[in-house]
Design an enzyme around this catalytic site. Sequence first.
Site, PDB file in Angstrom:
ATOM      1  CB  SER A   1      -0.870   0.001   1.265  1.00  0.00           C
ATOM      2  OG  SER A   1      -1.427   1.275   1.504  1.00  0.00           O
TER       3      SER A   1
ATOM      4  CE1 TYR B   1      -3.336  -2.224   5.441  1.00  0.00           C
ATOM      5  CE2 TYR B   1      -2.620   0.068   5.345  1.00  0.00           C
ATOM      6  CZ  TYR B   1      -3.027  -1.088   4.714  1.00  0.00           C
ATOM      7  OH  TYR B   1      -3.131  -1.106   3.339  1.00  0.00           O
TER       8      TYR B   1
END
Length: 275
Positions: free
Chosen positions: A129, A142
Amino acid sequence: MKTVIITGASNGMGYEAALLFAKKGWRVFAGARRVEKIPTASNLTSLKLDVTNSISNTEFIAAILKQTDRIDVLINNAGYGEYGPAEEIPMENIRKQFETNFFGAVELTQLVLPTMRAQKSGRIINISSIGGDLYMPLGAYYHATKAALQQWSDALDSEIKPFGVRSLIVQPGGTASSWGAIAMENAMKNLKTNSPYAPTVRAVQSALSGEHFGTGATSADLAALFYKAATDATPKRRYFHSFGDRTVVHIARAYPRLFSKLLAFMVKRLTKVEK
């Protein structure tokens, strides 16, 4: 016929990638916990997979190798966002975040590399990401998993490249999917009663809702990016969907103080909006 393995294939990017590779004539082995939600095609095999479970990972790859002696691409796509205040998320949930987003990819890669080295070709495509390089409140664990995935992938690439195998990173930005909603559901579950972080949660929820930012790429857009990473004659270390995604990562890496100030301004502004 080339063979691809795709994890997290029951929804979003993984679902669309399974369909795309099958349409392109690849033999697709798609894994997910909810097998019934994996798409169907004549050249697509659905298999149950829980990437947080070593037995499941081992049986998943063993089942594939019973049906083919070749693995051209592994796409480590399974993942989610365990959002919430870093102080308040239970350790059990933090460990689950790492097991899903990082250790699952590591174990599956270890299981397929002997086959790839023997055939002197193959690609490990790790779905990270832009959050592997930048960060926002509530996403501490995360972001940590995605940063770990990227550093591990780069180190791995330096080791396996002499064998004709590559390890690459795809870095999606904002996506038109349920990811943000799920992340915020987790944030609310992880938020303690009378938490001092409640205003921050409301601010991030506003940001991820798309009210203040565009929704970005569709899952189909990102599936096309996965396919490009799998088929480029000269693969890149990083794949981005847009110039904007690439630019914000550059700013976060090259100008960390500037990024920190911009983030603080955004959070302060959104917090005021939500009051």
